[in-house]
Design a protein around this motif. Structure first.
Motif, mmCIF file in Angstrom:
data_model
loop_
_atom_site.group_PDB
_atom_site.id
_atom_site.type_symbol
_atom_site.label_atom_id
_atom_site.label_comp_id
_atom_site.label_asym_id
_atom_site.label_seq_id
_atom_site.Cartn_x
_atom_site.Cartn_y
_atom_site.Cartn_z
ATOM 1 N N PHE A 148 0.850 -1.184 0.000
ATOM 2 C CA PHE A 148 0.000 0.000 0.000
ATOM 3 C C PHE A 148 0.883 1.230 0.000
ATOM 4 C CE2 PHE A 148 -2.968 -2.919 2.383
ATOM 5 C CZ PHE A 148 -3.907 -3.016 1.363
ATOM 6 N N GLU A 149 0.286 2.331 -0.355
ATOM 7 C CA GLU A 149 1.044 3.592 -0.346
ATOM 8 C C GLU A 149 1.506 3.943 1.060
ATOM 9 O OE1 GLU A 149 0.416 8.324 -1.552
ATOM 10 O OE2 GLU A 149 -1.155 6.842 -1.968
ATOM 11 N N HIS A 150 0.682 3.609 2.079
ATOM 12 C CA HIS A 150 1.006 3.977 3.457
ATOM 13 C C HIS A 150 1.202 2.756 4.351
ATOM 14 C CE1 HIS A 150 0.159 8.141 2.501
ATOM 15 N NE2 HIS A 150 -1.012 7.782 2.008
ATOM 16 N N ALA A 151 1.512 1.603 3.803
ATOM 17 C CA ALA A 151 1.794 0.361 4.546
ATOM 18 C C ALA A 151 0.546 -0.275 5.151
ATOM 19 C CB ALA A 151 2.833 0.604 5.640
ATOM 20 N N GLY A 152 -0.570 0.384 5.098
ATOM 21 C CA GLY A 152 -1.804 -0.167 5.640
ATOM 22 C C GLY A 152 -2.994 0.652 5.180
ATOM 23 N N ALA A 153 -4.173 0.153 5.472
ATOM 24 C CA ALA A 153 -5.390 0.867 5.095
ATOM 25 C C ALA A 153 -6.533 0.418 6.001
ATOM 26 C CB ALA A 153 -5.747 0.605 3.632
ATOM 27 N N VAL A 154 -7.554 1.242 6.076
ATOM 28 C CA VAL A 154 -8.739 0.913 6.857
ATOM 29 C C VAL A 154 -9.955 0.989 5.951
ATOM 30 C CG1 VAL A 154 -10.256 1.649 8.735
ATOM 31 C CG2 VAL A 154 -7.793 1.684 9.064
ATOM 32 N N TRP A 155 -10.718 -0.085 5.950
ATOM 33 C CA TRP A 155 -11.989 -0.131 5.226
ATOM 34 C C TRP A 155 -13.087 -0.270 6.270
ATOM 35 C CZ3 TRP A 155 -12.819 -1.001 -0.315
ATOM 36 C CH2 TRP A 155 -11.654 -0.874 -1.067
ATOM 37 N N GLY A 156 -13.814 0.797 6.525
ATOM 38 C CA GLY A 156 -14.820 0.753 7.586
ATOM 39 C C GLY A 156 -14.155 0.504 8.919
ATOM 40 N N LYS A 157 -14.405 -0.669 9.525
ATOM 41 C CA LYS A 157 -13.771 -1.047 10.793
ATOM 42 C C LYS A 157 -12.720 -2.133 10.597
ATOM 43 C CE LYS A 157 -14.613 -0.150 14.475
ATOM 44 N NZ LYS A 157 -13.813 0.784 15.318
ATOM 45 N N LEU A 158 -12.349 -2.395 9.355
ATOM 46 C CA LEU A 158 -11.400 -3.456 9.038
ATOM 47 C C LEU A 158 -10.031 -2.864 8.737
ATOM 48 C CD1 LEU A 158 -10.814 -6.447 8.241
ATOM 49 C CD2 LEU A 158 -11.538 -5.835 5.942
ATOM 50 N N ILE A 159 -8.994 -3.401 9.378
ATOM 51 C CA ILE A 159 -7.630 -2.921 9.169
ATOM 52 C C ILE A 159 -6.865 -3.916 8.298
ATOM 53 C CG2 ILE A 159 -5.423 -2.401 10.286
ATOM 54 C CD1 ILE A 159 -6.966 -1.430 12.711
ATOM 55 N N LEU A 160 -6.239 -3.393 7.246
ATOM 56 C CA LEU A 160 -5.385 -4.193 6.373
ATOM 57 C C LEU A 160 -3.941 -3.725 6.534
ATOM 58 C CD1 LEU A 160 -7.493 -4.104 3.077
ATOM 59 C CD2 LEU A 160 -7.447 -5.908 4.794
ATOM 60 N N LEU A 161 -3.032 -4.668 6.735
ATOM 61 C CA LEU A 161 -1.618 -4.331 6.901
ATOM 62 C C LEU A 161 -0.771 -5.142 5.936
ATOM 63 C CD1 LEU A 161 -1.354 -4.442 10.816
ATOM 64 C CD2 LEU A 161 -1.394 -2.381 9.400
ATOM 65 N N GLU A 162 0.269 -4.509 5.412
ATOM 66 C CA GLU A 162 1.253 -5.259 4.650
ATOM 67 C C GLU A 162 1.928 -6.260 5.587
ATOM 68 O OE1 GLU A 162 4.161 -2.930 2.690
ATOM 69 O OE2 GLU A 162 2.705 -1.622 1.712
ATOM 70 N N LYS A 163 2.271 -7.443 5.056
ATOM 71 C CA LYS A 163 2.870 -8.472 5.897
ATOM 72 C C LYS A 163 4.147 -7.997 6.580
ATOM 73 C CE LYS A 163 1.006 -12.714 3.925
ATOM 74 N NZ LYS A 163 1.317 -14.019 3.286
ATOM 75 N N ASN A 164 4.952 -7.199 5.858
ATOM 76 C CA ASN A 164 6.210 -6.750 6.449
ATOM 77 C C ASN A 164 6.036 -5.595 7.425
ATOM 78 O OD1 ASN A 164 5.491 -4.989 4.435
ATOM 79 N ND2 ASN A 164 7.583 -4.603 3.743
ATOM 80 N N HIS A 165 4.772 -5.206 7.693
ATOM 81 C CA HIS A 165 4.503 -4.159 8.693
ATOM 82 C C HIS A 165 3.649 -4.676 9.851
ATOM 83 C CE1 HIS A 165 6.175 -0.543 6.767
ATOM 84 N NE2 HIS A 165 5.889 -1.145 5.628
ATOM 85 N N LEU A 166 3.538 -5.995 9.969
ATOM 86 C CA LEU A 166 2.710 -6.580 11.023
ATOM 87 C C LEU A 166 3.259 -6.313 12.428
ATOM 88 C CD1 LEU A 166 1.635 -10.027 9.524
ATOM 89 C CD2 LEU A 166 0.145 -8.115 10.166
ATOM 90 N N ASP A 167 4.546 -6.062 12.510
ATOM 91 C CA ASP A 167 5.162 -5.766 13.804
ATOM 92 C C ASP A 167 5.603 -4.305 13.899
ATOM 93 O OD1 ASP A 167 4.927 -8.401 14.891
ATOM 94 O OD2 ASP A 167 6.560 -9.019 13.554
ATOM 95 N N ASP A 168 5.070 -3.488 13.016
ATOM 96 C CA ASP A 168 5.369 -2.052 13.024
ATOM 97 C C ASP A 168 4.336 -1.357 13.903
ATOM 98 O OD1 ASP A 168 5.638 0.662 12.536
ATOM 99 O OD2 ASP A 168 6.150 0.382 10.432
#
Length: 256
Positions: A177-197
């Protein structure tokens, strides 16, 4: 004229919300307190009973909403503890404070006493406690948040550990993603390499909280919604099962 003012107010709030990401703590505090006060006052007038005095209702809504807005600000401030201490569990404390603040604002905007109803949202699940006459517990589903969760559950990995530690539904994705993550409504999506960020996670939780900042759309539309659904048994049943997150079209499904 009333409808045009209503939609202009929504537009202004959306624009202000989008400009706040780089502002100082003071600006954000004033915004949340001001938004809560504005929403509480305007909503209280919209939901005013015929025999009530406008000035009294407005003042109560303004003060009550402002108090709720202060708690909302503090909840977002608490999320800074996550990267400071490298502990996701601070999200739960922030979530409870945020829920208290949003509940107070909702009560203000519905022209109710601040203690009438409390709630906490976990993903698409809304848990409510009514305390006006006797204590009642209620579980309702937010349909837009549920649909978005279903869509992304299809081909994304559900991060159970991160979800349990934060109280937010989190999925991981391989693509960037452009910002390493995103939010859709109440759902959070994270890039795998940012799971511990911890910085990225706390940032996305803020956006998840912001989805609830726009719950006032539901309170503004409470009278027509109640009137529409109350006309049939099916409508009443749907209202008991679902808390229609009507703020989704206003807030926008995506925030990143």
């Amino acid at each position: 004229m009333k409808n045009s003012k209503f939609f202009i107010a929504l537009l202004v709030l959306c624009v202000v919300e989008s400009k706040l990401h780089s502002q100082s703590k003071t600006d954000i505090a004033l915004y949340n307190i001001g938004l809560g006060s504005f929403v509480g006052g305007l909503g209280a007038i919209i939901n005013k009973k015929p025999n009530e005095k406008t000035g009294k209702v407005l003042l109560k809504g303004l003060l009550q909403g402002g108090g709720g807005g202060y708690l909302v600000y503090q909840s977002k401030n608490l999320l800074l503890k996550i990267p400071e201490n490298n502990k996701l569990e601070y999200s739960w404390g922030a979530k409870f404070v945020n829920s208290l603040g949003i509940s107070i604002i909702e009560n203000a905007s519905l022209n109710n006493d601040f203690w009438n109803k409390w709630h906490i949202n976990i993903g698409f699940n809304r848990l409510e406690i009514e305390t006006k006459e006797k204590i009642k517990f209620k579980y309702r589903i937010m349909p837009v948040a549920l649909i978005l969760t279903g869509i992304f559950a299809y081909d994304h990995k559900f991060e159970l550990e991160k979800t349990l530690r934060t109280g937010e539904i989190i999925f991981s994705v391989s693509k960037k993603f452009e910002h390493a993550g995103a939010v859709w409504g109440k759902l959070i999506l994270l890039e795998k390499n940012h799971l511990d960020d911890f910085h990225t996670i706390s940032h996305e939780i803020v956006h998840s909280f912001q989805y609830e900042d726009f719950n006032f759309v539901n309170t503004f539309l409470n009278k027509p919604r109640t009137k529409l659904l109350g006309k049939s048994k099916l409508g009443n049943k749907l209202d008991k099962i679902f808390y229609f997150d009507l703020q989704a079209p206003v807030f926008g499904a995506i925030s990143s």
